[in-house]
Design a protein around this motif. Structure first.
Motif, PDB file in Angstrom:
ATOM      1  N   ALA A  78       0.817  -1.215   0.000  1.00  0.00           N
ATOM      2  CA  ALA A  78       0.000   0.000   0.000  1.00  0.00           C
ATOM      3  C   ALA A  78       0.849   1.263   0.000  1.00  0.00           C
ATOM      4  N   SER A  79       2.005   1.214   0.677  1.00  0.00           N
ATOM      5  CA  SER A  79       2.842   2.413   0.787  1.00  0.00           C
ATOM      6  C   SER A  79       3.934   2.479  -0.268  1.00  0.00           C
ATOM      7  N   GLY A  83       7.584   5.248  -2.351  1.00  0.00           N
ATOM      8  CA  GLY A  83       8.997   4.937  -2.524  1.00  0.00           C
ATOM      9  C   GLY A  83       9.772   4.845  -1.235  1.00  0.00           C
ATOM     10  N   SER A  84      11.022   5.308  -1.296  1.00  0.00           N
ATOM     11  CA  SER A  84      11.942   5.175  -0.165  1.00  0.00           C
ATOM     12  C   SER A  84      11.567   6.068   1.013  1.00  0.00           C
ATOM     13  N   ARG A  85      10.600   6.966   0.838  1.00  0.00           N
ATOM     14  CA  ARG A  85      10.181   7.835   1.927  1.00  0.00           C
ATOM     15  C   ARG A  85       9.260   7.108   2.903  1.00  0.00           C
ATOM     16  N   ALA A  86       8.791   5.926   2.520  1.00  0.00           N
ATOM     17  CA  ALA A  86       7.758   5.299   3.334  1.00  0.00           C
ATOM     18  C   ALA A  86       8.048   3.849   3.704  1.00  0.00           C
ATOM     19  N   PRO A  87       9.262   3.512   4.094  1.00  0.00           N
ATOM     20  CA  PRO A  87       9.500   2.114   4.491  1.00  0.00           C
ATOM     21  C   PRO A  87       8.854   1.761   5.823  1.00  0.00           C
ATOM     22  N   GLY A  89       5.757   2.871   6.817  1.00  0.00           N
ATOM     23  CA  GLY A  89       4.334   3.161   6.770  1.00  0.00           C
ATOM     24  C   GLY A  89       4.038   4.609   6.416  1.00  0.00           C
ATOM     25  N   VAL A  90       2.769   4.875   6.132  1.00  0.00           N
ATOM     26  CA  VAL A  90       2.321   6.208   5.728  1.00  0.00           C
ATOM     27  C   VAL A  90       1.022   6.528   6.464  1.00  0.00           C
TER      28      VAL A  90
END
Length: 447
Positions: A78-79, A83-87, A89-90
């Motif tokens: 889902a996240s 990309g790499s900004r959300a390893p 979760g968001v």
């Protein structure tokens, strides 16, 4: 729910979302993690990416009543779009927008009483002395720290036969100068430090309305959060202002603009920090009265934690955040939509902190020594963030059975940060709010 921030509103509502705090300072934000601890190390962070109306932001700065809905993306699939900004979760936050119709004005308030729960209690002084003596015997083989005479006085004090908690006989200065072993009061330090209840209030005003072509929404929020400290003073004031407008300029062009301003004013004693509770447990014994019979804070060999809260200086922090968001939605051809989004935010923060020495007195009320150093500290933080998103998408359905979609986008971010701090030792007066580094004088003209 009557919560002070949107982060608190999420507590216990989303499976897999962990929200915790480790200190009682009002200017410390809660930590957020998805799916447990995602990284280790003092310089690494495992916090989720937080997007407020499409731009990165701080969940603590939002007026909870401005939120339309919140989505938490926990799994990697889902996240992955972020990309790499959300390893880790968001969290997606969408705020309220205006609705077509007559102008509507809403006002609500909340007055609440808060109390600490699950508070520890200090052991009574006699039980403490018994266990301390046993520990001393196990270590030394014989002897005791608290004499039978002092322990009997502890029992008499608890029975109401004695008052004061310390002997004030000038002929026996050791009873005064070494109160750790000679005092016989019975003090629960937690009840001396914290209030049993605290009052807080919150006020919200919002306006929304508009026509089929133009809608608007505006709100104002004020929060007065009292602190739980009985010794010293702490508290928080928060101001939120939000304005949003959405306009259909033509059949193929839409314009959206929103702005949010948040101010946080937080104050507390300088010594009330993450190391305070460690000091509290080491430096306070239940047989030690908070104040001696003369009305001065007792000398316990270390810095008196309660005295530090009241007399040791204050810390004031103010943080301003301004968010500006503007976007164009262009649809020259049906199903071909282009988004142009511009996001800009400014953060200004200032901290003013004083540390004042504390004093001890002898049995006659004379000043005998001081604890701590005096200083005046001030820092400034400034942050500018710029974000530009441009993406275009085209979608088409064939025979109501097949769907095709193509998207092409571009994003750029620019972050600039500035930090400066000044610290000056030798402060003589605790009420000085600032100093002039160009002249070397404090806020009252003193060198």
């Amino acid at each position: 729910r009557p919560v002070t921030s949107a982060v608190q509103a999420l507590q216990g509502l989303v499976p897999g979302l962990k929200i915790s705090t480790s200190t009682g300072e009002l200017d410390k934000n809660m930590s957020i993690s998805v799916r447990g601890t995602g990284t280790v190390g003092s310089y690494s962070s495992g916090s989720p990416l937080i997007l407020i109306d499409g731009t990165e932001g701080d969940l603590n700065t939002i007026n909870p009543q401005d939120i339309e809905n919140i989505s938490v993306l926990k799994d990697a699939a889902a996240s992955s779009i972020y990309g790499s900004r959300a390893p880790f979760g968001v969290i997606l936050v969408t705020t309220k927008s205006g609705k077509a119709g007559k102008t509507s004005v809403n006002y609500n308030n909340s007055f609440r009483i808060g109390s600490p729960i699950n508070m520890p209690e200090s052991m009574d002084s006699y039980s403490f002395a018994v266990m301390f003596n046993e520990a001393y015997k196990n270590q030394k083989g014989s002897g005791q720290v608290f004499t039978d005479e002092v322990m009997q006085k502890m029992l008499d004090f608890q029975a109401g036969k004695l008052t004061g908690g310390m002997d004030s006989d000038p002929a026996n200065p050791n009873a005064w100068n070494y109160p750790w072993y000679n005092a016989y009061a019975n003090v629960d330090i937690y009840s001396e430090m914290f209030k049993s209840s605290v009052f807080s209030q919150e006020h919200n005003v919002s306006v929304n309305g508009g026509s089929e072509k133009v809608t608007y929404y505006a709100s104002f929020n004020y929060l007065d959060q009292g602190g739980l400290l009985k010794a010293g003073d702490d508290g928080l004031h928060r101001y939120n202002v939000t304005a949003k407008i959405n306009a259909d300029l033509t059949q193929w062009l839409k314009f959206n603009y929103s702005t949010r301003f948040t101010r946080n004013d937080v104050w507390r004693p300088t010594s009330f920090n993450s190391s305070f509770y460690d000091q509290l447990g080491r430096a306070t014994w239940p047989n030690m009265p908070v104040k001696d019979p003369n009305g001065y804070y007792t000398n316990n060999g270390w810095t008196n934690p309660v005295q530090n809260l009241v007399e040791g200086g204050k810390r004031n922090a103010q943080t301003d955040r301004l968010y500006q968001q503007a976007s164009l939605v262009i649809e020259p051809i049906k199903n071909w939509i282009t988004h142009v989004e511009f996001n800009y935010s400014i953060m200004n923060s200032s901290v003013k902190e004083t540390s004042i020495p504390t004093y001890n007195h002898d049995v006659e009320g004379n000043l005998i020594d001081t604890h701590g150093t005096s200083y005046l500290y001030q820092d400034q933080t400034k942050e500018n963030y710029l974000n530009l998103n441009i993406y275009s998408e085209y979608s088409q359905s064939f025979n109501n059975a097949h769907n095709a979609k193509v998207m092409l986008g571009f994003q750029t971010e620019d972050m600039k940060q500035e930090f400066s701090s000044t610290k000056k030792y030798g402060v003589m007066m605790g009420g000085m709010p600032y100093f002039d580094v160009t002249t070397g004088l404090d806020g009252q003209g003193n060198p």
